[in-house]
Write a protein that holds these residues in place. Sequence first.
Motif, PDB file in Angstrom:
ATOM      1  N   ILE A 128      85.481 121.328 -56.909  1.00  0.00           N
ATOM      2  CA  ILE A 128      85.523 122.154 -58.012  1.00  0.00           C
ATOM      3  C   ILE A 128      84.283 123.126 -58.029  1.00  0.00           C
ATOM      4  CG2 ILE A 128      84.482 120.616 -59.506  1.00  0.00           C
ATOM      5  CD1 ILE A 128      87.284 122.808 -60.735  1.00  0.00           C
ATOM      6  N   VAL A 129      83.361 122.635 -57.512  1.00  0.00           N
ATOM      7  CA  VAL A 129      82.081 123.535 -57.593  1.00  0.00           C
ATOM      8  C   VAL A 129      82.261 124.716 -56.682  1.00  0.00           C
ATOM      9  CG1 VAL A 129      79.650 123.335 -56.957  1.00  0.00           C
ATOM     10  CG2 VAL A 129      80.498 121.377 -57.755  1.00  0.00           C
ATOM     11  N   VAL A 130      82.824 124.503 -55.326  1.00  0.00           N
ATOM     12  CA  VAL A 130      82.990 125.548 -54.233  1.00  0.00           C
ATOM     13  C   VAL A 130      84.013 126.431 -54.939  1.00  0.00           C
ATOM     14  CG1 VAL A 130      83.906 125.932 -52.173  1.00  0.00           C
ATOM     15  CG2 VAL A 130      82.178 124.309 -52.433  1.00  0.00           C
ATOM     16  N   ARG A 152      75.010 128.517 -47.744  1.00  0.00           N
ATOM     17  CA  ARG A 152      74.873 126.939 -47.743  1.00  0.00           C
ATOM     18  C   ARG A 152      74.618 126.507 -46.685  1.00  0.00           C
ATOM     19  NH1 ARG A 152      80.425 123.285 -48.438  1.00  0.00           N
ATOM     20  NH2 ARG A 152      79.621 121.346 -47.717  1.00  0.00           N
ATOM     21  N   PHE A 153      75.194 126.865 -45.396  1.00  0.00           N
ATOM     22  CA  PHE A 153      74.743 126.195 -44.039  1.00  0.00           C
ATOM     23  C   PHE A 153      73.487 126.419 -43.668  1.00  0.00           C
ATOM     24  CE2 PHE A 153      79.727 125.625 -43.849  1.00  0.00           C
ATOM     25  CZ  PHE A 153      79.612 124.293 -44.149  1.00  0.00           C
ATOM     26  N   TRP A 154      73.038 127.866 -43.745  1.00  0.00           N
ATOM     27  CA  TRP A 154      71.566 128.278 -43.191  1.00  0.00           C
ATOM     28  C   TRP A 154      70.704 127.377 -44.062  1.00  0.00           C
ATOM     29  CZ3 TRP A 154      70.723 130.072 -38.951  1.00  0.00           C
ATOM     30  CH2 TRP A 154      71.495 131.016 -38.218  1.00  0.00           C
ATOM     31  N   LYS A 166      73.214 139.010 -57.925  1.00  0.00           N
ATOM     32  CA  LYS A 166      72.374 138.146 -58.773  1.00  0.00           C
ATOM     33  C   LYS A 166      72.573 136.732 -58.686  1.00  0.00           C
ATOM     34  CE  LYS A 166      72.235 137.560 -64.020  1.00  0.00           C
ATOM     35  NZ  LYS A 166      73.092 137.810 -65.154  1.00  0.00           N
ATOM     36  N   ILE A 167      71.432 136.045 -58.633  1.00  0.00           N
ATOM     37  CA  ILE A 167      71.595 134.458 -58.408  1.00  0.00           C
ATOM     38  C   ILE A 167      71.697 133.917 -59.685  1.00  0.00           C
ATOM     39  CG2 ILE A 167      70.497 132.479 -57.260  1.00  0.00           C
ATOM     40  CD1 ILE A 167      71.375 134.572 -55.055  1.00  0.00           C
ATOM     41  N   SER A 168      72.619 133.230 -59.983  1.00  0.00           N
ATOM     42  CA  SER A 168      72.755 132.669 -61.354  1.00  0.00           C
ATOM     43  C   SER A 168      72.427 131.321 -61.082  1.00  0.00           C
ATOM     44  CB  SER A 168      74.130 132.606 -61.847  1.00  0.00           C
ATOM     45  OG  SER A 168      75.116 131.967 -61.109  1.00  0.00           O
ATOM     46  N   GLY A 169      72.057 130.671 -62.351  1.00  0.00           N
ATOM     47  CA  GLY A 169      71.785 129.062 -62.440  1.00  0.00           C
ATOM     48  C   GLY A 169      72.669 128.349 -61.640  1.00  0.00           C
ATOM     49  N   TYR A 170      74.107 128.640 -61.998  1.00  0.00           N
ATOM     50  CA  TYR A 170      74.987 128.022 -61.283  1.00  0.00           C
ATOM     51  C   TYR A 170      75.220 128.122 -59.856  1.00  0.00           C
ATOM     52  CZ  TYR A 170      79.722 125.855 -60.776  1.00  0.00           C
ATOM     53  OH  TYR A 170      80.897 125.038 -60.188  1.00  0.00           O
ATOM     54  N   LEU A 171      75.042 129.277 -59.142  1.00  0.00           N
ATOM     55  CA  LEU A 171      74.867 129.241 -57.650  1.00  0.00           C
ATOM     56  C   LEU A 171      73.728 128.457 -57.196  1.00  0.00           C
ATOM     57  CD1 LEU A 171      75.691 132.957 -56.990  1.00  0.00           C
ATOM     58  CD2 LEU A 171      77.249 131.263 -56.636  1.00  0.00           C
ATOM     59  N   ILE A 172      72.661 128.269 -57.861  1.00  0.00           N
ATOM     60  CA  ILE A 172      71.621 127.560 -57.375  1.00  0.00           C
ATOM     61  C   ILE A 172      71.977 126.056 -57.533  1.00  0.00           C
ATOM     62  CG2 ILE A 172      69.179 126.924 -57.905  1.00  0.00           C
ATOM     63  CD1 ILE A 172      68.632 129.603 -59.110  1.00  0.00           C
ATOM     64  N   PHE A 173      72.626 125.586 -58.442  1.00  0.00           N
ATOM     65  CA  PHE A 173      73.165 124.314 -58.409  1.00  0.00           C
ATOM     66  C   PHE A 173      74.186 123.972 -57.426  1.00  0.00           C
ATOM     67  CE2 PHE A 173      76.630 121.751 -60.166  1.00  0.00           C
ATOM     68  CZ  PHE A 173      76.195 120.670 -60.021  1.00  0.00           C
ATOM     69  N   PHE A 221      74.538 125.471 -54.554  1.00  0.00           N
ATOM     70  CA  PHE A 221      73.782 125.695 -53.166  1.00  0.00           C
ATOM     71  C   PHE A 221      73.139 124.304 -52.918  1.00  0.00           C
ATOM     72  CE2 PHE A 221      73.978 130.438 -53.231  1.00  0.00           C
ATOM     73  CZ  PHE A 221      75.133 130.449 -52.125  1.00  0.00           C
ATOM     74  N   LEU A 222      72.575 123.737 -53.879  1.00  0.00           N
ATOM     75  CA  LEU A 222      71.684 122.559 -54.027  1.00  0.00           C
ATOM     76  C   LEU A 222      72.752 121.309 -53.614  1.00  0.00           C
ATOM     77  CD1 LEU A 222      69.221 121.013 -54.452  1.00  0.00           C
ATOM     78  CD2 LEU A 222      69.804 120.800 -56.813  1.00  0.00           C
ATOM     79  N   ILE A 223      73.831 121.228 -54.496  1.00  0.00           N
ATOM     80  CA  ILE A 223      74.776 120.283 -54.386  1.00  0.00           C
ATOM     81  C   ILE A 223      75.407 120.364 -52.760  1.00  0.00           C
ATOM     82  CG2 ILE A 223      77.130 119.172 -54.893  1.00  0.00           C
ATOM     83  CD1 ILE A 223      74.732 118.469 -56.650  1.00  0.00           C
ATOM     84  N   THR A 224      76.013 121.750 -52.364  1.00  0.00           N
ATOM     85  CA  THR A 224      76.643 121.629 -51.161  1.00  0.00           C
ATOM     86  C   THR A 224      75.853 121.476 -49.849  1.00  0.00           C
ATOM     87  OG1 THR A 224      76.822 124.081 -51.382  1.00  0.00           O
ATOM     88  CG2 THR A 224      78.476 122.890 -52.403  1.00  0.00           C
ATOM     89  N   ALA A 225      74.564 122.202 -50.043  1.00  0.00           N
ATOM     90  CA  ALA A 225      73.684 122.357 -48.694  1.00  0.00           C
ATOM     91  C   ALA A 225      72.991 120.886 -48.543  1.00  0.00           C
ATOM     92  CB  ALA A 225      72.644 123.367 -48.929  1.00  0.00           C
ATOM     93  N   VAL A 226      72.590 120.292 -49.397  1.00  0.00           N
ATOM     94  CA  VAL A 226      71.610 119.178 -49.395  1.00  0.00           C
ATOM     95  C   VAL A 226      72.438 117.884 -49.647  1.00  0.00           C
ATOM     96  CG1 VAL A 226      69.800 117.665 -50.506  1.00  0.00           C
ATOM     97  CG2 VAL A 226      69.653 120.224 -50.688  1.00  0.00           C
TER      98      VAL A 226
END
Length: 291
Positions: free
Chosen positions: A26-28, A44-46, A205-212, A214-219
């Motif tokens: 759902i996040v993606v 994400r993968f970088w 524009k980098i929104s707070g949701y995108l930061i969240f 990328f954090l979830i999916t990348a880490v």
Amino acid sequence: MFKIPKEYIADLLLLSVTIFWGSTFIVVKRSIEIMPTFAFLSIRFWISTLLLVLIFHRKLKLLNKKTLRDGIILGVVLFLAYAFQTVALEYSKATIVGFLTGLNVIFTPILSAIIIRKIPTIYSQIGAVLAFVGMAMMSFNNFTPSFGDILAIICAIFVAIQIVLTDKYSRRNDTYLLTVIEIAVLAVLSTVVSVLREPYIIPHKISGYLIFSFLITAVFATVYAFVVQNTAQKYTTPTKTAIIFIMEPVFAAIFGYLLGNEVLTAKAYAGAFIMFIGLFISELGPLVIKR
């Protein structure tokens, strides 16, 4: 003192991976409504590659041609799985894509027998059949799959290939180096596709949701998940891994409900229960008979 076998520890760690993967559907889906699909995958993968290099940079001097080759093969196969899955999310519900990705539980034993000559145990075979029945109950209301459904099924085939090859390659390589190469290949291929078919990679524009996101999916869904998979699969089998990973759509449904208000039917919940029974038979069947 009771000692837990390494196989069961590995299986529990793989189950934790499915929780993170299930949460990302759902996040993606929401993220690729904000920015282009492969641009999202590229960033994400970088991020994941950078983290992996920072963590395992001392091991890079041990990299050899065999690990590089195996990592590239895994990366290409995994990229195809992610590509088909992520594009499928553009056309189908996150919950349905998650369920259809779970078809790898049927493809994995077949490919395991063909590619690495590893025949699953009777308990794993029963578990796989029950997992498939449960998945079908959760997924199908009719027999007319959409374009997104077809893409998700193709994704499941590549997921199965990745599971089988990981079993083979993780036993002959340093799993941490293998993960670094695998994810780096994902990053490169995602960037290439994004440059060729999308208007931009870096969002305006980098929104707070995108930061969240990328954090979830990348880490968690990439760095943690693939380090665990590539390491834990040395201690279990491809079929058991696929059965454990079938729990991913169950967690996708849970998070789809909690975060996206995607409601399931009673039949779908019954299917989820059957999938859990299949997992328990695969895991505990040999132990019960032995005792």
